[in-house]
Structures are given as C-alpha cells and as structure tokens.
Design a protein around this motif. Structure first.
Motif, PDB file in Angstrom:
ATOM      1  N   PHE A   9       0.794  -1.209  -0.223  1.00  0.00           N
ATOM      2  CA  PHE A   9       0.169  -0.112  -0.050  1.00  0.00           C
ATOM      3  C   PHE A   9       0.878   1.230   0.044  1.00  0.00           C
ATOM      4  O   PHE A   9       0.570   2.260  -0.896  1.00  0.00           O
ATOM      5  CB  PHE A   9      -0.945  -0.027   1.211  1.00  0.00           C
ATOM      6  N   TRP A  10       1.756   1.275   0.826  1.00  0.00           N
ATOM      7  CA  TRP A  10       2.512   2.408   1.093  1.00  0.00           C
ATOM      8  C   TRP A  10       3.589   2.525  -0.349  1.00  0.00           C
ATOM      9  O   TRP A  10       3.652   3.828  -0.859  1.00  0.00           O
ATOM     10  CB  TRP A  10       3.565   2.362   2.325  1.00  0.00           C
ATOM     11  N   VAL A  11       3.869   1.722  -0.837  1.00  0.00           N
ATOM     12  CA  VAL A  11       4.726   1.719  -1.937  1.00  0.00           C
ATOM     13  C   VAL A  11       4.105   2.283  -3.137  1.00  0.00           C
ATOM     14  O   VAL A  11       4.465   2.959  -4.020  1.00  0.00           O
ATOM     15  CB  VAL A  11       5.574   0.501  -2.298  1.00  0.00           C
ATOM     16  N   GLY A  12       2.751   1.767  -3.130  1.00  0.00           N
ATOM     17  CA  GLY A  12       1.974   2.344  -4.204  1.00  0.00           C
ATOM     18  C   GLY A  12       1.883   3.679  -4.166  1.00  0.00           C
ATOM     19  O   GLY A  12       1.589   4.400  -5.254  1.00  0.00           O
ATOM     20  N   VAL A  13       1.343   3.861  -2.749  1.00  0.00           N
ATOM     21  CA  VAL A  13       1.161   5.670  -2.701  1.00  0.00           C
ATOM     22  C   VAL A  13       2.433   6.560  -2.942  1.00  0.00           C
ATOM     23  O   VAL A  13       2.202   7.438  -3.447  1.00  0.00           O
ATOM     24  CB  VAL A  13       0.581   5.832  -1.181  1.00  0.00           C
ATOM     25  N   ILE A  14       3.411   6.142  -2.484  1.00  0.00           N
ATOM     26  CA  ILE A  14       4.841   6.769  -2.908  1.00  0.00           C
ATOM     27  C   ILE A  14       5.209   6.815  -4.473  1.00  0.00           C
ATOM     28  O   ILE A  14       5.568   7.736  -4.798  1.00  0.00           O
ATOM     29  CB  ILE A  14       5.852   6.148  -2.217  1.00  0.00           C
ATOM     30  N   SER A  15       4.682   5.824  -5.180  1.00  0.00           N
ATOM     31  CA  SER A  15       4.788   5.571  -6.506  1.00  0.00           C
ATOM     32  C   SER A  15       4.081   6.314  -7.514  1.00  0.00           C
ATOM     33  O   SER A  15       4.160   6.765  -8.652  1.00  0.00           O
ATOM     34  CB  SER A  15       4.743   4.226  -7.123  1.00  0.00           C
ATOM     35  N   ILE A  16       2.706   7.381  -6.735  1.00  0.00           N
ATOM     36  CA  ILE A  16       2.046   8.012  -7.350  1.00  0.00           C
ATOM     37  C   ILE A  16       3.004   9.526  -7.707  1.00  0.00           C
ATOM     38  O   ILE A  16       3.290   9.885  -9.065  1.00  0.00           O
ATOM     39  CB  ILE A  16       0.810   8.375  -6.769  1.00  0.00           C
ATOM     40  N   PRO A  17       3.670  10.236  -6.810  1.00  0.00           N
ATOM     41  CA  PRO A  17       4.390  11.252  -7.370  1.00  0.00           C
ATOM     42  C   PRO A  17       5.750  10.758  -8.004  1.00  0.00           C
ATOM     43  O   PRO A  17       6.141  11.699  -8.722  1.00  0.00           O
ATOM     44  CB  PRO A  17       4.831  11.783  -5.822  1.00  0.00           C
ATOM     45  N   GLY A  61       3.381   5.232 -13.984  1.00  0.00           N
ATOM     46  CA  GLY A  61       2.095   5.383 -13.393  1.00  0.00           C
ATOM     47  C   GLY A  61       0.975   4.409 -13.118  1.00  0.00           C
ATOM     48  O   GLY A  61       0.169   4.263 -12.439  1.00  0.00           O
ATOM     49  N   LEU A  62       1.415   2.927 -13.932  1.00  0.00           N
ATOM     50  CA  LEU A  62       0.330   1.948 -13.917  1.00  0.00           C
ATOM     51  C   LEU A  62       0.867   1.250 -12.568  1.00  0.00           C
ATOM     52  O   LEU A  62       0.081   0.381 -11.963  1.00  0.00           O
ATOM     53  CB  LEU A  62       0.788   1.038 -14.844  1.00  0.00           C
ATOM     54  N   PRO A  64       1.116   2.227  -9.388  1.00  0.00           N
ATOM     55  CA  PRO A  64       0.265   2.581  -7.991  1.00  0.00           C
ATOM     56  C   PRO A  64      -0.797   1.688  -8.058  1.00  0.00           C
ATOM     57  O   PRO A  64      -1.235   1.192  -7.269  1.00  0.00           O
ATOM     58  CB  PRO A  64       0.000   4.040  -8.165  1.00  0.00           C
ATOM     59  N   ILE A  65      -1.595   1.454  -9.291  1.00  0.00           N
ATOM     60  CA  ILE A  65      -2.569   0.765  -9.428  1.00  0.00           C
ATOM     61  C   ILE A  65      -2.497  -0.727  -8.805  1.00  0.00           C
ATOM     62  O   ILE A  65      -3.143  -1.397  -8.261  1.00  0.00           O
ATOM     63  CB  ILE A  65      -3.374   0.664 -10.829  1.00  0.00           C
ATOM     64  N   VAL A  66      -1.346  -1.199  -9.452  1.00  0.00           N
ATOM     65  CA  VAL A  66      -0.926  -2.674  -9.399  1.00  0.00           C
ATOM     66  C   VAL A  66      -0.794  -3.028  -7.979  1.00  0.00           C
ATOM     67  O   VAL A  66      -1.275  -3.740  -7.490  1.00  0.00           O
ATOM     68  CB  VAL A  66       0.332  -3.192 -10.282  1.00  0.00           C
ATOM     69  N   LEU A  67      -0.049  -2.038  -7.156  1.00  0.00           N
ATOM     70  CA  LEU A  67       0.313  -2.216  -5.964  1.00  0.00           C
ATOM     71  C   LEU A  67      -0.625  -2.086  -5.032  1.00  0.00           C
ATOM     72  O   LEU A  67      -0.800  -2.895  -3.923  1.00  0.00           O
ATOM     73  CB  LEU A  67       1.583  -1.507  -5.678  1.00  0.00           C
ATOM     74  N   LEU A  68      -1.449  -1.176  -5.198  1.00  0.00           N
ATOM     75  CA  LEU A  68      -2.540  -0.985  -4.348  1.00  0.00           C
ATOM     76  C   LEU A  68      -3.746  -2.070  -4.622  1.00  0.00           C
ATOM     77  O   LEU A  68      -4.366  -2.508  -3.608  1.00  0.00           O
ATOM     78  CB  LEU A  68      -3.382   0.346  -4.538  1.00  0.00           C
ATOM     79  N   LEU A  69      -3.952  -2.610  -5.713  1.00  0.00           N
ATOM     80  CA  LEU A  69      -4.642  -3.825  -5.959  1.00  0.00           C
ATOM     81  C   LEU A  69      -4.096  -4.956  -5.147  1.00  0.00           C
ATOM     82  O   LEU A  69      -4.759  -5.766  -4.594  1.00  0.00           O
ATOM     83  CB  LEU A  69      -5.096  -4.146  -7.197  1.00  0.00           C
ATOM     84  N   LEU A  70      -2.748  -5.063  -5.109  1.00  0.00           N
ATOM     85  CA  LEU A  70      -2.220  -6.379  -4.493  1.00  0.00           C
ATOM     86  C   LEU A  70      -2.469  -6.114  -3.164  1.00  0.00           C
ATOM     87  O   LEU A  70      -2.736  -7.254  -2.334  1.00  0.00           O
ATOM     88  CB  LEU A  70      -0.754  -6.564  -4.960  1.00  0.00           C
ATOM     89  N   SER A  71      -2.276  -4.975  -2.706  1.00  0.00           N
ATOM     90  CA  SER A  71      -2.526  -4.662  -1.115  1.00  0.00           C
ATOM     91  C   SER A  71      -3.916  -5.174  -0.506  1.00  0.00           C
ATOM     92  O   SER A  71      -4.072  -5.766   0.405  1.00  0.00           O
ATOM     93  CB  SER A  71      -2.150  -3.343  -1.137  1.00  0.00           C
ATOM     94  N   ILE A  72      -4.723  -4.760  -1.521  1.00  0.00           N
ATOM     95  CA  ILE A  72      -6.360  -5.047  -1.056  1.00  0.00           C
ATOM     96  C   ILE A  72      -6.313  -6.593  -1.074  1.00  0.00           C
ATOM     97  O   ILE A  72      -6.928  -7.153  -0.211  1.00  0.00           O
ATOM     98  CB  ILE A  72      -7.150  -4.388  -2.178  1.00  0.00           C
ATOM     99  N   ILE A  73      -5.698  -7.236  -2.106  1.00  0.00           N
ATOM    100  CA  ILE A  73      -6.112  -8.665  -2.409  1.00  0.00           C
ATOM    101  C   ILE A  73      -5.439  -9.467  -1.347  1.00  0.00           C
ATOM    102  O   ILE A  73      -5.939 -10.381  -0.614  1.00  0.00           O
ATOM    103  CB  ILE A  73      -5.385  -9.288  -3.621  1.00  0.00           C
ATOM    104  N   LEU A  74      -4.152  -9.019  -0.905  1.00  0.00           N
ATOM    105  CA  LEU A  74      -3.597  -9.706   0.498  1.00  0.00           C
ATOM    106  C   LEU A  74      -4.345  -9.299   1.734  1.00  0.00           C
ATOM    107  O   LEU A  74      -4.169 -10.435   2.526  1.00  0.00           O
ATOM    108  CB  LEU A  74      -2.017  -9.271   0.393  1.00  0.00           C
ATOM    109  N   LYS A  75      -4.896  -8.213   1.800  1.00  0.00           N
ATOM    110  CA  LYS A  75      -5.473  -7.835   3.077  1.00  0.00           C
ATOM    111  C   LYS A  75      -6.853  -8.747   3.223  1.00  0.00           C
ATOM    112  O   LYS A  75      -7.173  -9.194   4.305  1.00  0.00           O
ATOM    113  CB  LYS A  75      -5.769  -6.274   3.158  1.00  0.00           C
ATOM    114  N   GLN A  76      -7.244  -9.052   2.107  1.00  0.00           N
ATOM    115  CA  GLN A  76      -8.503  -9.866   2.359  1.00  0.00           C
ATOM    116  C   GLN A  76      -8.310 -11.386   2.255  1.00  0.00           C
ATOM    117  O   GLN A  76      -9.094 -12.145   2.388  1.00  0.00           O
ATOM    118  CB  GLN A  76      -9.630  -9.411   0.822  1.00  0.00           C
ATOM    119  N   GLY A  77      -7.146 -11.419   2.011  1.00  0.00           N
ATOM    120  CA  GLY A  77      -6.516 -13.059   1.861  1.00  0.00           C
ATOM    121  C   GLY A  77      -7.210 -13.816   0.789  1.00  0.00           C
ATOM    122  O   GLY A  77      -7.251 -15.108   0.951  1.00  0.00           O
TER     123      GLY A  77
END
Length: 78
Positions: A9-17, A61-62, A64-77
């Motif tokens: 999640f945080w790597v995805g957020v940092i990769s936006i700027p 730019g792609l 952040p989307i991939v990393l944030l989605l992976l974060s959600i997938i791992l969080k949901q298990g």
C-alpha cells in the motif's frame, strides 16, 4: 501477510508522485540517451524525448494501481 499488504500500500502511494517526476524529468533522464544522440534533427529529437518521457510516466503510473490492488487482495486473504 498483513505487513506485506501495508508495504505494498505505501509503496503504491509513494509511486504516484514518482510517476509525475518521471513524466516531468523524463526528457532529461539518461535512459535511451545513446539512441537519441544519433538523431540530427533537433525538432525530431525533442519530440522523441517528450514521447519517451510520457511512456516512462505511463509505465511508472501503472504501478500504483497494481500495488494498491495487490495490497487489497493480500489484506482480504484471497
């Protein structure tokens, strides 16, 4: 998996700027410089540098989307 989810999640957020910076400074980056040095026409060279920067910005730019989605997938298990 919770820690990995937070890291992604945080790597995805940092990769936006980061994608903005790559797009803005892309024409001055050294990536592909050896190919562009062979071009004699200054207008063509400037256009190709700008296009190269936009491609790198889109590529980065792609992520952040991939990393944030992976974060959600791992969080949901899933």
């Amino acid at each position: 998996m919770q820690t990995l989810s937070q890291v992604l999640f945080w790597v995805g957020v940092i990769s936006i700027p980061l994608s903005w910076l790559v797009w803005f400074f892309g024409p001055r980056l050294e990536i592909g410089r050896h190919v562009l040095d062979r071009i004699g026409d200054p207008a063509l060279k400037a256009a190709l540098q700008e296009a190269h920067a936009e491609r790198w910005g889109l590529f980065v730019g792609l992520w952040p989307i991939v990393l944030l989605l992976l974060s959600i997938i791992l969080k949901q298990g899933l």
